[in-house]
Design a protein around this motif. Structure first.
Motif, short mmCIF file in Angstrom:
data_model
loop_
_atom_site.label_atom_id
_atom_site.label_comp_id
_atom_site.label_asym_id
_atom_site.label_seq_id
_atom_site.Cartn_x
_atom_site.Cartn_y
_atom_site.Cartn_z
N VAL A 141 -13.39 35.61 25.37
CA VAL A 141 -14.23 34.84 24.45
C VAL A 141 -15.34 35.72 23.90
CG1 VAL A 141 -15.86 32.95 24.30
CG2 VAL A 141 -13.71 32.62 25.47
N VAL A 153 -13.86 38.12 21.31
CA VAL A 153 -13.50 37.45 20.06
C VAL A 153 -14.76 37.07 19.29
CG1 VAL A 153 -12.46 35.38 19.09
CG2 VAL A 153 -11.30 36.60 20.90
N THR A 154 -15.78 36.55 20.00
CA THR A 154 -17.00 36.12 19.32
C THR A 154 -17.70 37.32 18.67
OG1 THR A 154 -17.19 34.48 21.04
CG2 THR A 154 -19.06 34.72 19.59
N GLY A 193 -15.86 38.37 15.71
CA GLY A 193 -16.12 37.41 14.64
C GLY A 193 -17.48 37.63 14.00
N LEU A 194 -18.49 37.91 14.84
CA LEU A 194 -19.84 38.17 14.33
C LEU A 194 -19.81 39.32 13.34
CD1 LEU A 194 -22.20 38.17 17.43
CD2 LEU A 194 -22.54 36.96 15.31
N VAL A 219 -18.03 38.31 10.15
CA VAL A 219 -18.83 37.47 9.25
C VAL A 219 -19.85 38.32 8.48
CG1 VAL A 219 -20.56 35.64 9.15
CG2 VAL A 219 -18.53 35.35 10.53
N THR A 220 -20.52 39.24 9.19
CA THR A 220 -21.49 40.06 8.47
C THR A 220 -20.78 40.96 7.46
OG1 THR A 220 -21.45 41.54 10.35
CG2 THR A 220 -23.35 40.12 10.14
N ILE A 228 -20.15 38.81 4.52
CA ILE A 228 -21.40 38.58 3.80
C ILE A 228 -21.75 39.81 2.96
CG2 ILE A 228 -23.88 38.27 4.07
CD1 ILE A 228 -23.33 36.60 6.52
N LEU A 277 -27.99 43.45 7.34
CA LEU A 277 -26.78 43.17 8.10
C LEU A 277 -26.87 43.76 9.50
CD1 LEU A 277 -24.05 43.60 5.38
CD2 LEU A 277 -25.11 41.54 6.25
N THR A 327 -29.00 41.47 11.44
CA THR A 327 -28.29 40.22 11.73
C THR A 327 -27.29 40.41 12.86
OG1 THR A 327 -28.49 39.72 9.39
CG2 THR A 327 -27.03 38.34 10.66
N VAL A 365 -29.25 40.67 16.15
CA VAL A 365 -29.74 39.37 16.60
C VAL A 365 -28.58 38.52 17.11
CG1 VAL A 365 -30.75 37.20 15.84
CG2 VAL A 365 -31.76 39.33 15.12
N GLY A 366 -27.47 38.52 16.35
CA GLY A 366 -26.30 37.76 16.78
C GLY A 366 -25.78 38.21 18.13
N PHE A 383 -28.08 37.14 20.86
CA PHE A 383 -27.92 35.70 21.03
C PHE A 383 -26.69 35.39 21.87
CE2 PHE A 383 -27.77 31.38 19.10
CZ PHE A 383 -29.10 31.09 19.19
N VAL A 384 -25.56 36.00 21.49
CA VAL A 384 -24.33 35.80 22.25
C VAL A 384 -24.51 36.30 23.68
CG1 VAL A 384 -21.90 36.43 22.45
CG2 VAL A 384 -22.88 35.97 20.23
#
Lengths: 311, 354
Positions: free
Chosen positions: B29, B32-33, B36-37, B40-41, B44, B324, B327, B330-331, B334-335
């Protein structure tokens, strides 16, 4: 005396119709349910205050042109930075001599617009994703929930900042960015609700009657997810207002001269030590409105969520 | 007979296997997260309807310059290839160069991160020290006035724009009372860059250097922003503590403890609080992660030279690599904190282990 008794009997008659154990029609049952909910809700003074704040906000937005005593965009450089109460400015004037009260009033529709759009779009996306994942299961579930988790992994404001950075500043893009960051919790809730009801007998009965997945999801699962979604929406709106205000404050949301409350705080920042009211008053407006949503959400949770009522 | 022994054997090995599987799936997990982070960036930064070349060369660049930058940025390659390059870059710690500071983004972030960490840590400590006792008090006096006071105080925290609260704090405690330092960052301007950076956290660095003037100056600067972040953390922690405690106090062992004559204080603080401390730790980890977000706006107000201010500055100057990079960091933090809270929960709560 006579009229008094008459009134009280008609009152009980009306109440008895609502509270009857044997409602004659579906509408009577629904209205009775609503009435009971209203009674629980009314017994919670804080929730009632929250409700009144939201009603006041809506009225303010509707009657903004009547309530504003000045043109919110009219500058008057002779009367810059007047303190509250001076020269006919109830809440003072800003650095361009614009009436702060009128700008607050005209900011209400903007706030309401942001809240309304996010409150409709984000839960819809979440509901679509969550119920599809929960009902269909399998790899669709895994893929959709992983995507949801990834969006949840970003702090909301930071992700919204990144979106606005590429989309460009402006109120439409701010709303879009907030929606894009607000839907994942709804997907989680909708999925959890779907998982608990998809094996229920009534769903099996509908399926036996030949209903397809789309009909089952839209006609039978969505209505049952609604109450938890509504609670979450109400509690979420405070966060949405704060995020929108934050974006406006950073100059990435509504652009001047729009009287958006966050942007107004930002405008007052340069001279907040001398003219405290310019930044303070829009902030108070944001605080009161988001407090209203929080209080209302807490109250609605008691009314709509039977699981918590017993606890 | 053989059936039961086989079952017993399965029962003995099963926890180990299950724990291994759980660990593997958690790692999966996380992977994958994080993937994914980064994805996404990437989306963006590259796919959204903004020309990244124009952001670098500006509107008036000639065709040759435009083309050169276009190829240098690898935009002629397929999106999959571009993403692969981006992914390997990020994983090797290469976030590109900031157009604003002309330094690698990774260096910039390493320089500003300790300031954010310092602020958030003090904030979360304030949140724990005040939030937990308040939540416990509210639960003990459930439905009576201390409960209402604590709940309202918390709701106020949930409802205030953090940047506005910061401005209000400055008006009162700096403008009127002059108790705290000016919003000029971590120390007054004339003290800046004097202490040699060891940890990057000015309170610790000045203490190491033995420069107590700067230390106390730094304290006067950190008090207000940390108190404001602390208030947000407190609002969340007290609310969660209250609901955990209400549930715990309704359990039977609490009644037993009371019946056998334990003092109310021992029942509440030793038994009940002891039992809610495990879920509380996960709440605190989450609150810590949330402070990263709150710090974006707080740092802007206090000119605090941390990650939040770095990202917003980069944003306002269209420095996409920095935005980016920030971001992603921070992501990932956070995770990381979320996962840490999950792991802590499993380690500390014996019930969650099986």
């Amino acid at each position: 005396m006579a009229s008094d008794t008459l009134q009280s009997t008609s009152h009980t008659g009306w109440r008895a119709w609502l509270l009857t154990d044997t409602p004659a029609s579906r509408m009577q049952a629904r209205l009775g349910q609503l009435y009971l909910g209203w009674r629980t809700f009314r017994s919670n003074p804080l929730a009632l205050i929250g409700f009144l704040i939201i009603v006041a906000l809506v009225l303010m937005a509707i009657f903004a042109p009547l309530l504003a005593v000045h043109d919110p965009y009219a500058q008057n450089l002779d009367l810059r930075l007047r303190a509250p109460g001076e020269d006919g400015y109830w809440l003072g004037s800003d650095d361009l001599g614009r009436d702060i009260w009128s700008r607050i009033v005209h900011g209400a529709p903007i706030t309401l617009q942001i809240v309304a759009i996010v409150a409709v779009t984000a839960p819809t996306i979440g509901l679509l994703v969550g119920t599809a994942a929960g009902y269909l299961g399998g790899w669709i579930d895994v893929v959709l929930m992983r995507i949801t988790d990834i969006f949840l992994a970003f702090p909301r404001l930071v992700l919204a900042l990144a979106f606005v950075a590429v989309l460009g500043a402006g109120i439409e893009n701010a709303i879009l960015a907030i929606t894009l960051t607000a839907w994942p919790p709804y997907a989680r809730i909708a999925r959890a609700e779907t998982l608990t009801i998809r094996r229920a007998d009534f769903i099996a009965a509908i399926r036996l009657q030949g209903a397809g997945p789309i009909r089952i999801i839209t006609g039978h699962i969505w209505p049952l997810c609604l109450s938890s979604i509504i609670i979450r929406v109400t509690l979420d709106m405070a966060g949405v207002i704060l995020t929108a205000a934050g974006l406006g404050f950073l100059g990435l949301g509504a652009q001047p001269p729009l009287p958006e409350w966050g942007a107004m705080i930002s405008a007052g920042r340069d001279f907040f030590l001398d003219s405290w009211w310019v930044a303070t008053i829009p902030g108070l407006a944001i605080f009161i409105v988001s407090l209203g949503f929080n209080l209302l959400g807490d109250g609605l949770r008691d009314v709509l969520d039977p699981k918590r009522k017993s606890a | 007979m053989t059936d039961t022994t086989a079952a017993a054997g399965r029962r003995r090995t099963a926890p180990l296997v299950r724990r291994g599987a759980a660990l593997l799936s958690t790692l999966g997990v996380i992977a994958v997260t994080m993937f994914g982070l980064i994805f996404v960036t990437f989306i963006i930064g590259r796919v959204m309807p903004v020309d990244p070349v124009l952001a670098v060369v500006g509107e008036r660049a000639s065709k040759e310059i435009y083309d050169r930058v276009y190829f240098e940025m690898g935009l002629d390659k397929s999106l999959v290839e571009q993403f692969w390059i981006y992914l390997t870059d990020v994983l090797t710690g290469n976030f590109g160069t900031s157009t604003l500071t002309a330094r690698p983004v990774v260096e910039d972030i390493a320089r500003v991160f300790p300031a954010t960490l310092e602020l958030a840590t003090i904030g979360v400590i304030i949140g724990i020290v005040f939030g937990v006792p308040m939540g416990v008090t509210a639960a003990v006096y459930q439905g009576r006035w201390p409960d209402h006071v604590v709940r309202l105080f918390g709701l106020f925290g949930y409802s205030m724009p953090i940047f506005w609260l910061a401005l209000m704090g400055l008006i009162i405690f700096y403008g009127n009372l002059d108790w705290v330092g000016a919003p000029t960052g971590r120390v007054d301007v004339f003290y800046q860059d004097i202490v040699p950076p060891v940890t990057g956290m000015i309170l610790i660095d000045s203490a190491i250097a033995g420069d107590w003037t700067i230390f106390w100056n730094a304290v006067s600067h950190v008090v207000l922003p940390a108190a404001i972040l602390g208030y947000y953390s407190l609002a969340y922690i007290s609310r969660m503590t209250r609901s955990f405690m209400i549930e715990e106090l309704s359990k039977e062992y609490v009644t037993t403890a009371r019946v056998k004559g334990l003092s109310e204080r021992a029942v509440i603080w030793r038994h009940a609080v002891g039992n809610v401390s495990v879920p509380l730790i996960t709440v605190i980890a989450l609150s810590y992660a949330n402070l990263l977000e709150g710090s974006v706006l707080t740092e802007t107000i206090f000119s605090w030279p941390g990650l939040g201010q770095y990202i917003t500055n980069a944003l306002l100057n269209a420095d996409m690599a920095a935005v980016l990079g920030g971001t992603v960091v921070v992501g990932l933090t956070f995770v990381g904190l979320n996962m840490l809270s999950d792991v802590l929960y499993r380690v500390l709560d014996p019930r969650a282990r099986s």
